[in-house]
Design an enzyme around this catalytic site. Structure first.
Site, PDB file in Angstrom:
ATOM      1  N   GLU A  74       0.820  -1.210   0.000  1.00 30.36           N
ATOM      2  CA  GLU A  74       0.000   0.000   0.000  1.00 30.36           C
ATOM      3  C   GLU A  74       0.860   1.269   0.000  1.00 30.36           C
ATOM      4  O   GLU A  74       0.599   2.198  -0.753  1.00 30.36           O
ATOM      5  CB  GLU A  74      -0.900  -0.026   1.246  1.00 30.36           C
ATOM      6  N   ASP A  75       1.885   1.294   0.834  1.00 29.81           N
ATOM      7  CA  ASP A  75       2.580   2.550   1.091  1.00 29.81           C
ATOM      8  C   ASP A  75       3.934   2.704   0.410  1.00 29.81           C
ATOM      9  O   ASP A  75       4.539   3.765   0.496  1.00 29.81           O
ATOM     10  CB  ASP A  75       2.789   2.732   2.615  1.00 29.81           C
TER      11      ASP A  75
END
Ligand code: MN
Length: 720
Positions: A74-75
């Protein structure tokens, strides 16, 4: 931190592959390099703490590694493929699952959607470990929530208490459930939370020595009975006290089970043995004993609960259970991993399976339970799919549903006007199978309509019904238009102006006479062919006559109608029996020309004998004083006689029509006394005939034959 993680893992799983754990830590540390948490700490603090929480739950190594890596897809720039290559598919799938769940957090949520959201979270994770990582992630985020904005704090706390704490509860992981609840309460109702914390800790300090004394007494007595045990004082979580106070309207002072004494023993026999000792030592409070060993809670919690009154009048709760039950109580479904990874093979494997099955509300048939356990795939709601509206509301539909199902769920009009759909921002075919977590946007166009093919595509009953309803309505609309058109056409053909005869009031009356509710329904029935046009027109014509005060509607077709010459044919007394009178002179009235078969009545004239009328003749019974001059009469069917009757025919003019009419009359052996025909501008011909007949059946038969002649639209008897 890494050391704490490793020592925690070693404490329950010395054989764990620490090299992989360290590799995952280094990988995550590098991937998150430069990122900071709101607290100002390095980002890696978060995934390591999540991994520690997982290790405290005694989770298996892939789950802990997934915890370390849970935010990298996700990051950071790391992809699923990279993870699969470096850490294996199992870990990559777990991280991918957590990443998908994360997307849920950015939606708005309505209170009544909590249950749907909980189901959705469960449905979206195809491996239960994904949910456990998610819970650990949420727990650490809640522990560090203070660095968020107030708005975000509140939103997270609501989501936690409505979605994640209940999931933890359902999975039996009470340890996480309690902490999530208490942390949420702290941000949702800070004043009462801190007030409660203070009261509880004050009370606990007051009671500490007392509880300690109780524990000592219990230890001694249990030892005497040879029951091995661990005894501790266990504080209740704040949220459950809070709920008790607010749901049951109790004051803090009224809540006496703030601290429970917990006794852990080796086996079930010792549980009941310990219970006996407790009840011998102190008096049990009636109605407070609960046997959750015999009757486990739905999340498989097992324990004996009793509340007793101490020697100094203090009330306290005692919980008694085995170590095994305790583990289930604290870790719930997570307790299961002990059996998966550890060397201990559980001998009651099938019991465990039942446990898990019940826990998950597993309903589908399990053909191969062992395989199910091994893969640990979960399928909570196989028959449902959960998707979002663009506003973030969750909608659940049957599995296999399409954007059309979704559209009809949102609104009937949205369904009917649906021309396409976007799923997660991309245009998809209309038969696209919705997947959990999809955001659906329906493209509509005014005036567009459903297709009958949709019935084959849609999955939900609701959509099916609404599509069917649409077509039923549409068919009805077509039939209404068709019925009205046919009726107007016929009216024109008969020489009327539709506006003159199709008055709403009349049409409505006609409809109600044949038990039809509305004008539209009447037209729809006409269009569908349920009722005949003639049926409607003949009734309308009656209203028309009455309204325009005409006795012969032909006058409206042609300006003048010539009355046929009436020849006197009926002999007195012939064919009539007058009740109670012999040999009286009878004559047939010219106004209604009764023929045998008609219901008749006699009228005693002044000096001209009895005149015979049809009972429905308008000349009968209209004047006062006439009633006493009426006399019962009947047909004398044995006597052959002939009578005159007049009929009128309407037809669209054509060559030879009169000749055909005349030949039908002669074929029927009926005497033709007069014939008069006129044609109007619209080519409607009106034919009046006076006939010499023997009885009504003969006349009816002729009228049937005449109606079959081409272009003849109507044949009826005329009453002058
Ligand atoms: Mn996270």
């Amino acid at each position: 931190m890494l050391e704490k993680l490793i020592s925690t893992i070693e404490s329950y799983n010395p054989q764990a592959d620490m090299q992989q754990v360290i590799k995952a830590y280094n990988f995550a540390n590098q991937a998150h390099e430069g990122q900071l948490r709101n607290s100002g700490e390095k980002y890696i603090v978060h995934p390591v703490n999540v991994a520690i929480i997982l290790a405290e739950l005694n989770m298996d190594t892939p789950t802990i590694i997934a915890g370390l890596l849970h935010d990298v897809i996700e990051d950071t720039a790391v992809t699923y493929d990279t993870l699969a290559e470096k850490f294996g598919k199992e870990v990559a799938d777990l991280v991918d699952g957590v990443t998908k769940l994360k997307k849920l957090e950015y939606k708005t949520k309505q209170e009544n959607q909590a249950e749907n959201l909980r189901k959705m979270v469960l449905a979206m994770a195809n491996d239960i470990r994904v949910i456990i990582v998610k819970l650990a992630d949420r727990l650490h985020n809640m522990r560090t929530l203070e660095y968020m904005t107030d708005e975000k704090k509140k939103a997270k706390a609501i989501e936690t208490i409505e979605i994640y704490a209940p999931i933890a509860h359902r999975l039996g992981i009470s340890r996480i459930k309690w902490e999530l609840e208490d942390l949420s309460l702290r941000y949702l109702d800070p004043d009462n939370y801190y007030d409660l914390v203070e009261k509880v800790s004050k009370r606990r300090r007051e009671r500490e020595a007392y509880i300690q004394k109780i524990i000592e007494i219990l230890k001694e007595k249990l030892g005497e009975m040879d029951i091995k045990s661990d005894i501790s004082g266990r504080p209740k979580n704040f949220y459950s006290i809070y709920k008790k106070m607010y749901n049951q309207g109790k004051a803090f002072e009224q809540i006496f089970d703030l601290t429970a004494v917990r006794i852990l023993v080796d086996n079930i026999k010792d549980c009941y043995g310990a219970l006996g000792i407790v009840h011998t030592l102190w008096k049990p409070l009636p109605g407070r004993f609960k046997d959750y060993i015999a009757m486990p809670k739905p999340n498989m919690y097992q324990s004996l609960h009793t509340t007793v009154i101490g020697n100094e009048g203090e009330i306290f709760e005692v919980q008694i259970r085995t170590y095994e039950m305790h583990k289930t109580a604290e870790y719930g479904i997570a307790a299961h991993w002990k059996y998966k990874e550890g060397n201990v093979k559980s001998d009651n494997f099938d019991d465990k399976l039942t446990w898990l099955r019940q826990l998950l509300e597993w309903q589908a048939d399990l053909n191969d339970p062992r395989e199910f356990m091994e893969t640990l795939k979960i399928d909570f709601f196989t028959d449902e799919v959960f998707v979002f509206t663009p506003k973030g509301d969750v909608i659940n539909l049957p599995d296999g549903s399409t954007p059309i199902d979704f559209a009809y769920r949102v609104h009937t009009a949205v369904g009917n006007n649906c021309v396409g759909a976007k799923v997660d921002g991309r245009i998809v075919p209309i038969n696209y199978k919705l997947r959990n977590g999809n955001i659906i946007e329906i493209i509509t166009a005014n005036g567009s309509a459903p297709s009958r093919d949709w019935l084959k595509i849609v999955k939900s009953t609701q959509a099916k019904n609404k599509i069917r309803q649409y077509f039923k309505q549409k068919d009805r609309d077509i039939n209404i238009a068709k019925g009205k058109e046919q009726l107007e056409k016929e009216i024109k053909r008969l020489g009327y102006k539709p506006a003159d005869i199709l008055k709403d009031e009349w049409v409505k009356n006609v409809a109600s006479k044949i038990s039809i509710n509305s004008i539209d329904d009447l037209y729809a029935n006409l269009g569908f062919g349920n009722i005949s046009i003639n049926q409607v027109i003949s009734k309308l014509r009656e209203y028309y006559k009455e309204y325009f005060k005409v006795t012969d509607e032909a006058a409206f077709v042609d300006s003048k109608i010539q009355q046929p010459q009436q020849k006197k044919k009926n002999k007195p007394n012939q064919g009539i029996v007058v009740k109670g009178v012999d040999n009286i002179k009878v004559r047939f009235s010219k106004c209604c020309n009764p023929v045998p078969g008609d219901d008749i009545i006699g009228f005693i004239t002044r000096g001209r004998g009895v005149s015979i009328h049809r009972t429905d003749c308008p000349n009968i019974g209209s004047d006062i004083g006439y009633e006493e001059r009426l006399i019962e009469v009947s047909w004398d069917l044995e006597k052959k006689a002939s009578y005159s009757a007049e009929i009128q025919i309407k037809a669209i003019d054509r060559n030879g029509i009169l000749a055909e009419v005349a030949s039908r009359v002669t074929e029927s052996n009926i005497g033709l006394l007069s014939l008069n025909a006129r044609t109007n501008k619209e080519k409607v011909v009106t034919i009046n005939m006076t006939l010499e007949i023997n009885d009504i059946e003969q006349l009816k038969d002729l009228m049937r034959k005449l109606r079959k002649i081409k272009n003849i639209t109507d044949v009826y008897r005329v009453t002058a």
